[in-house]
Design an enzyme around this catalytic site. Structure first.
Site, mmCIF file in Angstrom:
data_model
loop_
_atom_site.group_PDB
_atom_site.id
_atom_site.type_symbol
_atom_site.label_atom_id
_atom_site.label_comp_id
_atom_site.label_asym_id
_atom_site.label_seq_id
_atom_site.Cartn_x
_atom_site.Cartn_y
_atom_site.Cartn_z
ATOM 1 N N ASP A 234 0.857 -1.179 0.000
ATOM 2 C CA ASP A 234 0.000 0.000 0.000
ATOM 3 C C ASP A 234 0.898 1.236 0.000
ATOM 4 O O ASP A 234 1.521 1.557 1.008
ATOM 5 C CB ASP A 234 -0.902 -0.017 1.235
ATOM 6 N N GLN B 273 0.550 6.455 1.157
ATOM 7 C CA GLN B 273 1.223 7.491 1.928
ATOM 8 C C GLN B 273 2.699 7.630 1.577
ATOM 9 O O GLN B 273 3.389 8.463 2.170
ATOM 10 C CB GLN B 273 1.087 7.194 3.428
ATOM 11 N N CYS C 242 -8.872 6.038 10.382
ATOM 12 C CA CYS C 242 -9.140 4.732 9.762
ATOM 13 C C CYS C 242 -7.999 3.758 10.038
ATOM 14 O O CYS C 242 -7.602 2.972 9.171
ATOM 15 C CB CYS C 242 -9.381 4.870 8.264
#
Length: 665
Positions: A457, A460, A621
């Protein structure tokens, strides 16, 4: 300047850089730039203080809430010593170690947690229950009665010296420097200035002229570093944006990088000229979404004015223009990530949809009862929930990599989790809640050695550090456009081409088929097989413009600038009474989560909003990792390259005022 020595002439504990004291150095630096038209920097504005100001408020606070931000970037941020690739190497050394500017051995700044010190034990929340108990039930060393649990970072701890700028020079040091006599400027030796200028003179200028046309509308030259340039070559008769800049194997444009001046860069972002509650907007909510520069806004507008059409399925001119623009955006993504082929780049709505695509296509087709998926304790809900759903449906077991009290991945515990049943490892490259940079290469290599696939992921990470997928070697990589100064509603799934072609699509419809009968459907190869229906064409084109913008600034320069800004902000936040920093790993991107004694997180956020400062409050989250630290929420300022030391000063000033008010009660 040799990068193997310490150019500051000081021990690593000497502290961080003073943006204000570097004004004169910045002026000298920009005078050395070949062809530079950047005007000299001005003197930082004087503090605007009420008559009843607290004593600390007069100590060098340069923020004037009534004036635009004029604080100067630290010229060290534009350094010629390009950091080693964090994403490319997979090993996440601290930024100081990464640049080899401090000749010190890595230090363990936090005592190891005995729960994980080679004992093979796993916290309760890791045991497949899906429940994330509070820190007290996990055996970590958090002392809730003493909120600041991490040891001070030795790289930003003072040595009891007074900065040279204080000794009658007339220059007012920052709040931290005057309030804390233990601070010493790291460049006390004057020879450093010469070394710095020599290093910086070799970078930060265009090696060739940017490839934008003379005939383009005026707004197309809204890159601040193109102002006044009237000799740009014409490259496209119809669409002035319809080019893909030549790049090297790292996906970096050969156009070079302009002088990095954060105050001029801010002018590229119209929303940063907004005022909130009568104050200039200070956007410190970049981990939630980033603001958009004029070239991105102009590119999307140009698409709707001159190119708008569906793609791939018509013979008319506008369809050709739209298709060209869409596929050029795909190539820009490939270059930026250094992927092997545009066939490996799938446009989706964002990182969340990309993870769900992998879970509901490859995961459902290839996993079965008894298989195991490993995620880390740092994950965003988007990298937990799809795997939980798959686990419940298929009988797959979800296992969790624990972290230490600084929020760092425990690699030995991760290795203990790997076994012959591990089919997938899915983890974040940078934590959205803590800013921790994970050791991506090591995680990927160990997973592949165990025969598992890996999803990273990168939501960021892509805006803060170089991502080189051919070096990193994940099976999938995902990110969202709005996190990297592009539009919302567009994102990317990278997947290895053979793996994508072996995977059946999760949605059916137009544009993804070769042939359809009532008895049989034949799908296209990737990426088309995963782009059913009419996609977000205009915003994919806008994402391409955002990647152009970041590439022209230079991702390595952005990385350097943001690191020093993070060090500056971290030191000042640690001096706010009652403030607890959450997530203190030495390898961090630009996230600063904290709580403040005596206030709810929403109260802090509302107080900051009254000063025009936008931060995020809540669980971000990422509830499991916050509960690892005994918390349900934090206040989360997050930085980008258009933020300044003055932005940080304004944040810290408000927090000091809140802390002082609490103590008076």
């Amino acid at each position: 300047m040799s990068i193997s020595t310490n150019p500051f002439g000081q021990p690593p504990e000497a502290g961080f850089l003073d943006a204000e004291a570097l004004e004169s150095l910045a002026n000298e630096f920009f005078k050395t730039l070949p062809g530079s038209t950047v005007p000299p920097f001005g003197v930082s504005p004087q503090s605007v203080l009420p008559t009843n100001a607290e004593p600390w408020q007069s100590q060098g606070n340069r923020f004037n809430p009534g004036e635009p931000q004029t604080s100067l970037p630290d010229p060290h941020f534009a350094g010629g010593q390009i950091p080693k690739s964090v994403a490319g190497s997979g090993v996440s050394p601290s930024a100081i170690q990464q640049w080899n500017m401090f000749n010190v051995a890595p230090q363990q700044t936090t005592p190891p947690d005995p729960k994980f010190a080679g004992q093979g034990k796993v916290p309760q929340s890791v045991a497949g229950s899906g429940i994330s108990p509070s820190a007290g039930h996990q055996g970590n060393g958090v002392d809730l009665a003493n909120p600041q649990t991490s040891l001070p970072d030795p790289h930003v701890t003072g040595q009891g010296k007074v900065p040279p700028s204080v000794a009658g020079s007339g220059i007012s040091p920052s709040i931290a420097q005057k309030n804390h006599a233990g601070f010493a400027l790291p460049f006390a030796e004057q020879s450093f200035e010469t070394d710095l200028l020599q290093a910086l003179a070799s970078v930060n200028v265009f090696s060739v002229q940017p490839q934008l046309p003379v005939s383009a509308p005026s707004r197309l030259n809204d890159y601040y570093f193109l102002a006044g340039n009237h000799s740009l070559p014409h490259v496209h008769e119809t669409n002035p944006f319809s080019t893909v800049a030549p790049s090297n194997r790292h996906g970096i444009s050969s156009l070079g990088s302009p002088p990095f001046d954060v105050n001029l860069i801010k002018q590229d972002f119209p929303i940063l000229q907004e005022r909130v509650n009568g104050r200039p907007l200070i956007w410190l909510d970049n981990a939630a979404t980033t603001q958009k520069p004029k070239p991105v806004i102009a590119r999307i507008s140009y698409f709707y004015e001159h190119e708008n059409s569906n793609i791939h399925r018509a013979a008319h001119e506008l369809a050709a223009r739209a298709t060209d623009a869409y596929e050029e955006a795909r190539e820009k993504v490939r270059q930026f990530l250094n992927a092997g082929s545009t066939n490996e780049i799938v446009f989706v709505r964002g990182a969340t949809e990309a993870i769900n695509l992998v879970a509901k296509s490859w995961g459902e087709q290839n996993l079965q009862a008894g298989d195991e998926i490993i995620v880390s304790h740092l994950e965003h809900h988007a990298n937990i929930v799809p795997w939980q759903q798959l686990a419940a449906k298929k009988g797959v077991k979800l296992r969790v990599i624990p972290v230490d009290d600084d929020g760092q991945i425990l690699l030995d515990e991760y290795t203990n989790l790997l076994n012959h049943r591990t089919r997938l490892v899915s983890f974040t490259q940078v934590s959205n809640a803590l800013g921790t940079v994970t050791p991506a290469r090591q995680i990927i290599e160990r997973a592949h050695q165990a025969g598992a696939r890996v999803l990273v992921d990168g939501a960021q990470s892509v805006s803060h550090m170089r991502v080189d997928l051919r070096s990193l070697n994940p099976d999938w990589f995902v990110f969202s456009g709005h996190k990297i100064f592009g539009p919302t509603g567009i994102g990317v799934l990278y997947g290895k081409e053979d793996l994508l072609n072996e995977t059946q699509p999760w949605q059916g419809g137009g544009n993804m088929i070769k042939d359809v009968t009532f008895e049989h459907t034949q799908y296209h190869n990737a990426p088309s097989r995963f782009e059913a229906g009419t996609g977000n064409i205009a915003d994919a084109v806008g994402l391409g413009a955002a990647l152009d913008y970041v590439s022209k600034l230079g991702i390595d320069l952005i990385n350097q600038y943001e690191h020093y800004l993070l060090v500056y902000a971290t030191r000042l936040l640690k001096e706010v009474p009652g403030l607890r920093l959450v997530g203190t790993a030495p390898d961090k991107a630009s996230v600063l989560s904290f709580t403040l004694n005596g206030y709810s997180n929403d109260e802090v956020g509302q107080a900051l909003n009254q000063e025009g400062i936008a931060v995020r409050t809540g669980h971000h989250c990422a509830q499991p990792i916050l509960r690892r630290f005994g918390l349900e929420s934090t206040v989360r300022p997050s930085l980008a390259f258009y933020n300044t030391c003055s932005d940080v000063d304004a944040l810290v000033s408000t927090l000091h005022r809140l802390s002082g008010n609490r103590q008076k009660k």
